[in-house]
Design a protein around this motif. Sequence first.
Motif, PDB file in Angstrom:
ATOM      1  N   PHE A 114       0.830  -1.199   0.000  1.00 53.72           N
ATOM      2  CA  PHE A 114       0.000   0.000   0.000  1.00 53.72           C
ATOM      3  C   PHE A 114       0.868   1.254   0.000  1.00 53.72           C
ATOM      4  O   PHE A 114       1.908   1.307   0.672  1.00 53.72           O
ATOM      5  CB  PHE A 114      -0.888   0.048   1.242  1.00 53.72           C
ATOM      6  N   ALA A 115       0.431   2.273  -0.719  1.00 57.81           N
ATOM      7  CA  ALA A 115       0.920   3.634  -0.501  1.00 57.81           C
ATOM      8  C   ALA A 115       0.056   4.218   0.619  1.00 57.81           C
ATOM      9  O   ALA A 115      -1.172   4.129   0.563  1.00 57.81           O
ATOM     10  CB  ALA A 115       0.786   4.458  -1.771  1.00 57.81           C
ATOM     11  N   VAL A 116       0.677   4.805   1.646  1.00 59.35           N
ATOM     12  CA  VAL A 116      -0.037   5.109   2.889  1.00 59.35           C
ATOM     13  C   VAL A 116      -0.015   6.602   3.205  1.00 59.35           C
ATOM     14  O   VAL A 116       1.021   7.264   3.093  1.00 59.35           O
ATOM     15  CB  VAL A 116       0.584   4.344   4.084  1.00 59.35           C
ATOM     16  N   ASP A 117      -1.179   7.111   3.629  1.00 57.20           N
ATOM     17  CA  ASP A 117      -1.296   8.442   4.217  1.00 57.20           C
ATOM     18  C   ASP A 117      -2.043   8.307   5.541  1.00 57.20           C
ATOM     19  O   ASP A 117      -2.800   7.352   5.741  1.00 57.20           O
ATOM     20  CB  ASP A 117      -2.071   9.393   3.300  1.00 57.20           C
ATOM     21  N   PHE A 118      -1.839   9.283   6.431  1.00 60.05           N
ATOM     22  CA  PHE A 118      -2.534   9.309   7.717  1.00 60.05           C
ATOM     23  C   PHE A 118      -3.303  10.617   7.842  1.00 60.05           C
ATOM     24  O   PHE A 118      -2.817  11.676   7.441  1.00 60.05           O
ATOM     25  CB  PHE A 118      -1.540   9.188   8.874  1.00 60.05           C
ATOM     26  N   SER A 119      -4.502  10.526   8.398  1.00 57.56           N
ATOM     27  CA  SER A 119      -5.334  11.714   8.571  1.00 57.56           C
ATOM     28  C   SER A 119      -5.385  12.099  10.044  1.00 57.56           C
ATOM     29  O   SER A 119      -6.360  11.834  10.747  1.00 57.56           O
ATOM     30  CB  SER A 119      -6.750  11.451   8.039  1.00 57.56           C
ATOM     31  N   GLY A 120      -4.296  12.684  10.526  1.00 61.70           N
ATOM     32  CA  GLY A 120      -4.280  13.230  11.877  1.00 61.70           C
ATOM     33  C   GLY A 120      -4.166  12.204  12.983  1.00 61.70           C
ATOM     34  O   GLY A 120      -4.294  10.997  12.763  1.00 61.70           O
ATOM     35  N   ILE A 121      -3.918  12.707  14.191  1.00 59.33           N
ATOM     36  CA  ILE A 121      -3.908  11.894  15.408  1.00 59.33           C
ATOM     37  C   ILE A 121      -4.922  12.499  16.356  1.00 59.33           C
ATOM     38  O   ILE A 121      -4.908  13.695  16.626  1.00 59.33           O
ATOM     39  CB  ILE A 121      -2.519  11.883  16.072  1.00 59.33           C
ATOM     40  N   HIS A 122      -5.821  11.668  16.878  1.00 64.40           N
ATOM     41  CA  HIS A 122      -6.878  12.127  17.768  1.00 64.40           C
ATOM     42  C   HIS A 122      -6.696  11.512  19.153  1.00 64.40           C
ATOM     43  O   HIS A 122      -6.225  10.378  19.279  1.00 64.40           O
ATOM     44  CB  HIS A 122      -8.245  11.727  17.215  1.00 64.40           C
ATOM     45  N   PRO A 123      -7.072  12.230  20.207  1.00 63.40           N
ATOM     46  CA  PRO A 123      -6.967  11.666  21.554  1.00 63.40           C
ATOM     47  C   PRO A 123      -7.923  10.506  21.751  1.00 63.40           C
ATOM     48  O   PRO A 123      -9.014  10.473  21.163  1.00 63.40           O
ATOM     49  CB  PRO A 123      -7.328  12.840  22.475  1.00 63.40           C
ATOM     50  N   PHE A 124      -7.521   9.560  22.561  1.00 64.65           N
ATOM     51  CA  PHE A 124      -8.357   8.390  22.816  1.00 64.65           C
ATOM     52  C   PHE A 124      -9.568   8.801  23.652  1.00 64.65           C
ATOM     53  O   PHE A 124      -9.426   9.504  24.651  1.00 64.65           O
ATOM     54  CB  PHE A 124      -7.556   7.321  23.561  1.00 64.65           C
ATOM     55  N   PRO A 125     -10.789   8.393  23.260  1.00 65.14           N
ATOM     56  CA  PRO A 125     -11.984   8.797  24.013  1.00 65.14           C
ATOM     57  C   PRO A 125     -12.006   8.179  25.404  1.00 65.14           C
ATOM     58  O   PRO A 125     -11.592   7.031  25.600  1.00 65.14           O
ATOM     59  CB  PRO A 125     -13.136   8.270  23.151  1.00 65.14           C
ATOM     60  N   LEU A 126     -12.502   8.933  26.366  1.00 67.95           N
ATOM     61  CA  LEU A 126     -12.515   8.472  27.751  1.00 67.95           C
ATOM     62  C   LEU A 126     -13.650   7.509  28.048  1.00 67.95           C
ATOM     63  O   LEU A 126     -13.642   6.837  29.080  1.00 67.95           O
ATOM     64  CB  LEU A 126     -12.592   9.677  28.702  1.00 67.95           C
ATOM     65  N   THR A 127     -14.673   7.465  27.199  1.00 68.79           N
ATOM     66  CA  THR A 127     -15.777   6.538  27.416  1.00 68.79           C
ATOM     67  C   THR A 127     -16.286   6.034  26.078  1.00 68.79           C
ATOM     68  O   THR A 127     -16.282   6.764  25.090  1.00 68.79           O
ATOM     69  CB  THR A 127     -16.936   7.198  28.190  1.00 68.79           C
ATOM     70  N   MET A 128     -16.727   4.786  26.044  1.00 72.19           N
ATOM     71  CA  MET A 128     -17.262   4.216  24.813  1.00 72.19           C
ATOM     72  C   MET A 128     -18.692   4.679  24.553  1.00 72.19           C
ATOM     73  O   MET A 128     -19.231   4.463  23.475  1.00 72.19           O
ATOM     74  CB  MET A 128     -17.225   2.681  24.879  1.00 72.19           C
ATOM     75  N   PHE A 129     -19.327   5.318  25.539  1.00 70.35           N
ATOM     76  CA  PHE A 129     -20.737   5.668  25.410  1.00 70.35           C
ATOM     77  C   PHE A 129     -20.981   7.132  25.059  1.00 70.35           C
ATOM     78  O   PHE A 129     -22.105   7.524  24.798  1.00 70.35           O
ATOM     79  CB  PHE A 129     -21.486   5.313  26.703  1.00 70.35           C
ATOM     80  N   GLU A 130     -19.937   7.954  25.050  1.00 73.01           N
ATOM     81  CA  GLU A 130     -20.107   9.382  24.760  1.00 73.01           C
ATOM     82  C   GLU A 130     -20.725   9.598  23.379  1.00 73.01           C
ATOM     83  O   GLU A 130     -21.644  10.393  23.196  1.00 73.01           O
ATOM     84  CB  GLU A 130     -18.768  10.102  24.845  1.00 73.01           C
ATOM     85  N   ASP A 131     -20.237   8.865  22.384  1.00 74.73           N
ATOM     86  CA  ASP A 131     -20.736   9.037  21.020  1.00 74.73           C
ATOM     87  C   ASP A 131     -22.192   8.623  20.905  1.00 74.73           C
ATOM     88  O   ASP A 131     -22.934   9.160  20.083  1.00 74.73           O
ATOM     89  CB  ASP A 131     -19.885   8.215  20.051  1.00 74.73           C
ATOM     90  N   GLN A 132     -22.637   7.676  21.733  1.00 75.35           N
ATOM     91  CA  GLN A 132     -24.023   7.230  21.672  1.00 75.35           C
ATOM     92  C   GLN A 132     -24.986   8.316  22.129  1.00 75.35           C
ATOM     93  O   GLN A 132     -26.157   8.315  21.753  1.00 75.35           O
ATOM     94  CB  GLN A 132     -24.191   5.964  22.522  1.00 75.35           C
ATOM     95  N   VAL A 133     -24.498   9.254  22.937  1.00 77.30           N
ATOM     96  CA  VAL A 133     -25.316  10.385  23.357  1.00 77.30           C
ATOM     97  C   VAL A 133     -25.389  11.408  22.226  1.00 77.30           C
ATOM     98  O   VAL A 133     -26.456  11.948  21.908  1.00 77.30           O
ATOM     99  CB  VAL A 133     -24.740  11.022  24.636  1.00 77.30           C
ATOM    100  N   GLN A 134     -24.252  11.674  21.592  1.00 79.15           N
ATOM    101  CA  GLN A 134     -24.189  12.679  20.530  1.00 79.15           C
ATOM    102  C   GLN A 134     -24.772  12.165  19.217  1.00 79.15           C
ATOM    103  O   GLN A 134     -25.329  12.941  18.438  1.00 79.15           O
ATOM    104  CB  GLN A 134     -22.739  13.109  20.331  1.00 79.15           C
ATOM    105  N   HIS A 135     -24.622  10.857  18.971  1.00 76.27           N
ATOM    106  CA  HIS A 135     -25.113  10.254  17.730  1.00 76.27           C
ATOM    107  C   HIS A 135     -25.869   8.971  18.067  1.00 76.27           C
ATOM    108  O   HIS A 135     -25.391   7.863  17.815  1.00 76.27           O
ATOM    109  CB  HIS A 135     -23.949   9.953  16.781  1.00 76.27           C
ATOM    110  N   PRO A 136     -27.053   9.103  18.667  1.00 74.56           N
ATOM    111  CA  PRO A 136     -27.795   7.913  19.104  1.00 74.56           C
ATOM    112  C   PRO A 136     -28.152   6.995  17.940  1.00 74.56           C
ATOM    113  O   PRO A 136     -28.435   7.458  16.828  1.00 74.56           O
ATOM    114  CB  PRO A 136     -29.044   8.504  19.760  1.00 74.56           C
ATOM    115  N   ASP A 137     -28.108   5.722  18.208  1.00 74.66           N
ATOM    116  CA  ASP A 137     -28.420   4.713  17.203  1.00 74.66           C
ATOM    117  C   ASP A 137     -29.936   4.564  17.103  1.00 74.66           C
ATOM    118  O   ASP A 137     -30.587   4.208  18.088  1.00 74.66           O
ATOM    119  CB  ASP A 137     -27.782   3.384  17.608  1.00 74.66           C
ATOM    120  N   PRO A 138     -30.538   4.807  15.949  1.00 74.18           N
ATOM    121  CA  PRO A 138     -31.993   4.718  15.820  1.00 74.18           C
ATOM    122  C   PRO A 138     -32.534   3.285  15.838  1.00 74.18           C
ATOM    123  O   PRO A 138     -33.726   3.080  16.000  1.00 74.18           O
ATOM    124  CB  PRO A 138     -32.272   5.384  14.468  1.00 74.18           C
TER     125      PRO A 138
END
Length: 255
Positions: A189-213
């Motif tokens: 593969f020819a490889v590129d990276f799109s930034g480095i993001h901090p590791f989330p502190l909880t697995m459930f935070e995204d479920q509040v912001q983007h609830p699964d219908p």
Amino acid sequence: MVKKRLKCHYGGVSAIEYLDMLAKLGVGNAHPGGFGETMEQLKKYPIEKGKRVLEVGCGTGRTACFLAEQGCEVTAVDIRPEMVAKAIIRAEKQGVKVDFREGDVCQLPFENESFDVVMVESVTNFAEAQKAVSEYYRVLKPGGKLYDREVIRVKNMSTGVHRALCSFYGVSKIYSMDEWRELLEGSKFAVDFSGIHPFPLTMFEDQVQHPDPVHLSDKQSFMDPRIWQITARYDELVNKYHSYMGYTLMIGSKE
């Protein structure tokens, strides 16, 4: 998710039990950054309608179904039959067509050069990474793209910290960005990276912001004390060691 089932333990909780917890709760956005990060990725790197897309480690099928809604021709695999069953239910509820299959990331059940895009969300690290990456390359058409979001090691860890993290998640290693690059380039593969993001502190935070219908948890799971013991261990581990980890989107091009 497509994850190799390793018999490892951290604080009395096995990696197998951690993955079972995700399956029982029907978590559709357990990957770093959750579904919100998936949406941001697809805005930044849109996939054209009609493209043949393979999602590896599809879990309950949230990303696969979203891609189908956008007009992609989607095939999705997961090693856990209970996840595939839930993904099929999701597709029926959302009224989309996705070819869901049970399959192993290290032995993908597809012919060479079958797909335009391979989508991966925190799966490769849970398999034999070099074999998995080689399979992604094999099934991609020339000019095809791999989008793989994975956890990375952002600073040196002691042996004890590395062992604790690997044991809980059931992985053999937490790779640095340079090590991920070496893995992908080793499979041509020819490889590129799109930034480095901090590791989330909880697995459930995204479920509040983007609830699964589409609610796909097992009814009895919320009454199982073991489930909540595992989530508590997860929170304990992440709060203690999150500064050692981040995540990135790796973009591999098959030239």
